[in-house]
Scaffold this active site. Structure first.
Site, PDB file in Angstrom:
ATOM      1  N   GLY A  51      17.890   2.687  12.398  1.00 25.59           N
ATOM      2  CA  GLY A  51      16.884   2.560  11.339  1.00 25.59           C
ATOM      3  C   GLY A  51      15.524   3.197  11.585  1.00 25.59           C
ATOM      4  O   GLY A  51      14.623   3.041  10.767  1.00 25.59           O
ATOM      5  N   TRP A  53      14.419   6.358  11.489  1.00 26.62           N
ATOM      6  CA  TRP A  53      13.982   7.337  10.471  1.00 26.62           C
ATOM      7  C   TRP A  53      13.599   6.614   9.172  1.00 26.62           C
ATOM      8  O   TRP A  53      12.606   6.962   8.524  1.00 26.62           O
ATOM      9  CB  TRP A  53      15.098   8.355  10.192  1.00 26.62           C
ATOM     10  N   ASP A  71      24.911   4.315   6.353  1.00 24.75           N
ATOM     11  CA  ASP A  71      25.505   4.511   7.686  1.00 24.75           C
ATOM     12  C   ASP A  71      26.826   3.732   7.774  1.00 24.75           C
ATOM     13  O   ASP A  71      27.059   2.806   7.005  1.00 24.75           O
ATOM     14  CB  ASP A  71      24.552   4.000   8.792  1.00 24.75           C
ATOM     15  N   ASP A  89      31.224   5.113   4.831  1.00 25.41           N
ATOM     16  CA  ASP A  89      31.519   6.429   5.401  1.00 25.41           C
ATOM     17  C   ASP A  89      31.166   7.488   4.354  1.00 25.41           C
ATOM     18  O   ASP A  89      31.758   7.515   3.274  1.00 25.41           O
ATOM     19  CB  ASP A  89      33.011   6.475   5.743  1.00 25.41           C
ATOM     20  N   ASP A 112      20.226  12.501   9.850  1.00 28.66           N
ATOM     21  CA  ASP A 112      20.330  12.581  11.311  1.00 28.66           C
ATOM     22  C   ASP A 112      21.776  12.275  11.699  1.00 28.66           C
ATOM     23  O   ASP A 112      22.072  11.939  12.839  1.00 28.66           O
ATOM     24  CB  ASP A 112      19.366  11.538  11.916  1.00 28.66           C
ATOM     25  N   LYS A 152      20.182  17.298  10.821  1.00 21.97           N
ATOM     26  CA  LYS A 152      20.528  17.678  12.199  1.00 21.97           C
ATOM     27  C   LYS A 152      21.855  18.426  12.206  1.00 21.97           C
ATOM     28  O   LYS A 152      22.789  18.078  11.481  1.00 21.97           O
ATOM     29  CB  LYS A 152      20.675  16.401  13.031  1.00 21.97           C
TER      30      LYS A 152
HETATM   31  C1  LIG Z   1      21.762   9.691  15.795  1.00 23.70           C
HETATM   32  S1  LIG Z   1      22.287   8.327  14.850  1.00 23.70           S
HETATM   33  C2  LIG Z   1      21.005   8.205  13.654  1.00 23.70           C
HETATM   34  C3  LIG Z   1      19.728   7.587  14.164  1.00 23.70           C
HETATM   35  C4  LIG Z   1      18.745   7.275  13.040  1.00 23.70           C
HETATM   36  N1  LIG Z   1      18.185   8.501  12.482  1.00 23.70           N
HETATM   37  C5  LIG Z   1      17.603   6.409  13.497  1.00 23.70           C
HETATM   38  O1  LIG Z   1      16.463   6.884  13.540  1.00 23.70           O
HETATM   39  O2  LIG Z   1      17.828   5.237  13.819  1.00 23.70           O
HETATM   40  C6  LIG Z   1      23.617   9.016  13.919  1.00 23.70           C
HETATM   41  C7  LIG Z   1      24.263   8.040  12.941  1.00 23.70           C
HETATM   42  O3  LIG Z   1      25.225   8.747  12.139  1.00 23.70           O
HETATM   43  C8  LIG Z   1      26.170   7.768  11.706  1.00 23.70           C
HETATM   44  N2  LIG Z   1      27.382   8.394  11.154  1.00 23.70           N
HETATM   45  C9  LIG Z   1      28.265   9.200  11.793  1.00 23.70           C
HETATM   46  N3  LIG Z   1      29.272   9.541  10.961  1.00 23.70           N
HETATM   47  C10 LIG Z   1      29.007   8.945   9.764  1.00 23.70           C
HETATM   48  C11 LIG Z   1      29.699   8.912   8.517  1.00 23.70           C
HETATM   49  N4  LIG Z   1      30.850   9.580   8.327  1.00 23.70           N
HETATM   50  N5  LIG Z   1      29.162   8.202   7.492  1.00 23.70           N
HETATM   51  C12 LIG Z   1      27.986   7.518   7.673  1.00 23.70           C
HETATM   52  N6  LIG Z   1      27.296   7.512   8.842  1.00 23.70           N
HETATM   53  C13 LIG Z   1      27.802   8.200   9.881  1.00 23.70           C
HETATM   54  C14 LIG Z   1      26.432   6.979  12.990  1.00 23.70           C
HETATM   55  O4  LIG Z   1      27.005   5.718  12.696  1.00 23.70           O
HETATM   56  C15 LIG Z   1      25.039   6.900  13.619  1.00 23.70           C
HETATM   57  O5  LIG Z   1      24.413   5.666  13.335  1.00 23.70           O
END
Ligand SMILES: C[S@@+](CC[C@H](N)C(=O)[O-])C[C@H]1O[C@@H](n2cnc3c(N)ncnc32)[C@H](O)[C@@H]1O
Length: 203
Positions: A51, A53, A71, A89, A112, A152
């Protein structure tokens, strides 16, 4: 694979300053350089957990703006009235429809989102690219004309193809590597500003 200190200075700073992730500082750096936010904006945050961002976005847009965070994992630490958390998803059509039902007019989409990495550069790049393409499909349906898309990508050969597509859809496209990115990381951020909705047919 790169080794790093999990409790590095950005991790400790986040703990001290109440951010839910060290990633918050990457968005702050991007904001300082590219000025993404305005008061009252509606923002979609893709891959938002835990959370950090979304917290930064909520601070920047003020009380009358709105942030929707999506997420796979639940975002438990944000209790702001102008935040909506969606668990799902982003690769599923029903989740996309759910996001569009909340609103189909976002001023800014930040992503991200990242796959689980396996330490094989090409595979990690490809999986990251696939996720970004999914988010881009959504961006095409919900970003307002003139809007901004920040995301990203794990570096790799498909980057130039993607940037070429973005240059048709946006007036300005920049690539940026924040200081808060860990050393040796493949990640980079792409900032696309000035969405040109009329160019969707050409892309
Ligand atoms: C690097 S983290 C994000 C950190 C976030 N920006 C923060 O500041 O807290 C990447 C996120 O992408 C999510 N993610 C990966 N594949 C996903 C998908 N298919 N659908 C939704 N979220 C996904 C992961 O669960 C993870 O929480």
């Amino acid at each position: 694979m790169a080794t790093y200190d999990r409790k590095d200075k950005f991790y400790l700073k986040a703990k001290r300053e109440g951010y839910l992730s060290r990633a918050a500082y990457k968005l702050i750096e991007i904001e300082n350089k590219y000025k993404l936010f305005r008061k009252n904006m509606t923002v979609l945050d893709c891959g938002a957990a835990p959370g950090g961002w979304s917290q930064v976005a909520i601070e920047k847009i003020g009380k009358s703006g709105k942030v929707v965070g999506i997420d796979l994992d639940e975002i438990k630490g944000i209790h702001s009235p102008n935040f909506i958390g969606v668990v799902g998803d982003i690769e599923l059509d029903e989740v996309i429809e759910n996001l569009l039902n909340i609103t189909n007019r976002y001023d800014l989409v930040i992503s991200d989102i990242a796959p689980n990495t396996i330490g094989v550069r090409d595979a990690d790049h490809y999986n990251s690219y696939e996720l970004v393409m999914k988010v881009l499909e959504l961006v095409k349906r919900c970003l307002d004309n003139g809007g901004t898309f920040v995301f990203k990508l794990f570096e790799g050969e498909l980057r130039s193809k993607l940037i070429k597509e973005l240059k048709v859809l946006f007036k300005q496209v920049y690539t940026f590597k924040p200081d808060a990115t860990r050393k040796g990381s493949m990640e980079l951020y792409i900032v696309a500003k000035g969405f040109i909705k009329n160019n969707l047919i050409e892309s």
